[in-house]
Design an enzyme around this catalytic site. Structure first.
Site, mmCIF file in Angstrom:
data_model
loop_
_atom_site.group_PDB
_atom_site.id
_atom_site.type_symbol
_atom_site.label_atom_id
_atom_site.label_comp_id
_atom_site.label_asym_id
_atom_site.label_seq_id
_atom_site.Cartn_x
_atom_site.Cartn_y
_atom_site.Cartn_z
ATOM 1 N N CYS A 370 60.241 46.005 115.507
ATOM 2 C CA CYS A 370 60.519 46.558 114.172
ATOM 3 C C CYS A 370 59.220 46.523 113.394
ATOM 4 C CB CYS A 370 61.596 45.724 113.488
ATOM 5 S SG CYS A 370 61.640 45.851 111.694
ATOM 6 N N CYS A 373 59.140 44.257 110.290
ATOM 7 C CA CYS A 373 59.179 42.857 110.723
ATOM 8 C C CYS A 373 57.825 42.449 111.295
ATOM 9 C CB CYS A 373 60.260 42.654 111.783
ATOM 10 S SG CYS A 373 61.897 43.228 111.303
#
Length: 454
Positions: A370, A373
């Site tokens: 991600c 992230c």
């Protein structure tokens, strides 16, 4: 038989009235009991016992630190959080240099992302002053967006401020894996446009990240083990708790209406349910705070030039206020005592081993599927690596004997990490009691387990 039942009912009623009368008599009698009598003392102890259940759950000195929980909460609320919230919004701390696209060194990229919240969105250049604009060196193609799981909340903005960081040394951090001196594949990201919050990144991909961190590089040692062996787990656990707190504080409650809000059940399930996670959050906060105060002279003299004299002056003044605040210096002059670390014959070897493990953890950040992230993972790991670099340098020198130098990106990561931890501590302090009342107060807590989500 009817008469027997009536007599039994009569006796029950008599006992009930006798009990009620006794309670009334006791209550009336208490009002006339002298203040210092044994009865009053007993009543006071009973009241104290019940009232204490609503008191703070965490009290006393934070383990392995030099400040108590109540002082940390007070200083964070009165001094640290308000200052940090202002500081990170100024241009110098708003932009972070990061390599978002790189190969995972441990396993092949499997295109794990499927949610739009994972990606980092680009913002129009006309949104920023001329001095902060620069053409993006790494623009995502439409094919690349497939790996970001399709959600705009996770897209990283790549607007660049060309003047913001001149005059800083380009030195590599021995605690982290990324070569911070390599600018070829790095781009600047506006952190204010890419907040740390829920992205939807979970499942086997996220589980593999946490397994690689905890099971392979970050063993949990019992409390009786030496501090040097326990420190890495506590720091990573505290950072992990902070990440979970931010997800709970800003959660996508309804994807159809794009409604965001707090999810206290998640806060309880991932953090509050396990007291060690809360304790480690406070520990990591104090550890990073100590690194900032230790580097006070360096940070006070740093050049925060971004081409805007007014904002740059305000940044410098706020940093000075943060570094030398009287309340902080009085209440918690040394949040963590690093001088006790790495002593004895095995000290240097333990430090070297910890450094290798932390470098491995920083390399795992390249495997996060991600994008948003990965952005916040890299920033906070670099911030933690910078704290380690500051605290475990001796007499202002690094392990090679050179004068300790910090590069701009390290300072940006360090201060933003401190702000993230400050926000997490504040949220736990303010919302923790409500979450525990709503979802079950657990005294002592269950055995800690890893939560495999971001």
């Amino acid at each position: 038989m009817v008469k027997s039942e009536n007599e039994q009912r009569k006796r029950v009623n008599q006992r009930t009235w006798i009990s009620i009368g006794a309670v009334i008599f006791l209550l009336l009698g208490i009002g006339f009991v002298p203040r210092n009598s044994p009865v009053t003392s007993l009543i006071h102890r009973i009241k104290t016992c019940y009232c204490s259940q609503d008191g703070p759950k965490y009290h006393g000195i934070v383990e392995d630190c030099c400040c108590d929980y109540q002082t940390v909460d007070r200083i964070n609320e009165e001094v640290l959080n308000p200052l940090l919230q202002q500081i990170v919004k100024y241009p110098f701390f708003r932009y972070f240099k990061v390599k978002l696209w790189c190969d995972c060194p441990f396993w092949p990229d499997d295109g794990m992302c499927r949610l739009r919240d994972c990606s980092v969105c680009e913002c129009p250049e006309n949104e920023f002053p001329e001095t902060f604009r620069k053409s993006s060196g790494s623009v995502l193609s439409s094919d690349d967006l497939v790996c970001q799981e399709g959600k705009p909340e996770a897209t990283v903005d790549r607007t660049i401020d060309v003047k913001a960081f001149k005059g800083w040394m380009e030195v590599d951090n021995p605690w982290t894996n990324d070569d911070e001196t390599d600018n070829a594949e790095m781009t600047y990201v506006n952190l204010q446009l890419n907040p740390e919050r829920y992205t939807g990144y979970s499942g086997p991909s996220a589980r593999r990240i946490w397994d690689a961190i905890y099971l392979e590089n970050c063993q949990k040692y019992p409390s009786g083990e030496c501090q040097e062996r326990r420190i890495l787990y506590k720091l990573i656990s505290g950072l992990h708790s902070s990440i979970s707190v931010h997800i709970a504080a800003e959660y996508l409650l309804d994807e159809k209406t794009n409604m965001w809000g707090q999810k206290l059940s998640l806060l309880y399930d991932r953090v509050l349910k396990y007291p060690d996670r809360v304790r480690n959050l406070y520990f990591t906060f104090l550890f990073v705070l100590r690194s900032v105060t230790k580097a006070a002279d360096y940070l006070e003299q740093a050049d925060y030039d971004t081409g805007n004299p007014v904002e740059d002056l305000n940044t410098q003044l706020l940093m000075k206020k943060l570094l030398y605040d009287h309340k902080l210096q009085t209440a918690c002059p040394k949040p963590f005592d690093e001088a006790k670390m790495w002593k004895g014959q095995s000290g240097p070897e333990l430090m070297k081993q910890t450094q290798i493990q932390f470098r491995n953890i920083s390399a795992v950040m390249d495997c996060i599927g991600c994008e948003k992230c990965r952005l916040w993972g890299k920033l906070q790991i670099l911030g933690l690596g910078t704290a380690l670099k500051i605290l475990f340098s001796e007499n202002g020198q690094d392990q090679s004997g050179q004068h300790l130098q910090l590069q701009r990106n390290e300072v940006i990561a360090l201060v933003n990490l401190l702000n993230r931890l400050s926000e997490s501590v504040k949220f736990v302090h303010e919302m923790g009691p409500s979450a525990e009342r709503m979802f079950g107060k657990i005294i002592g807590g269950p055995t800690d387990q890893i939560s495999h989500q971001f």
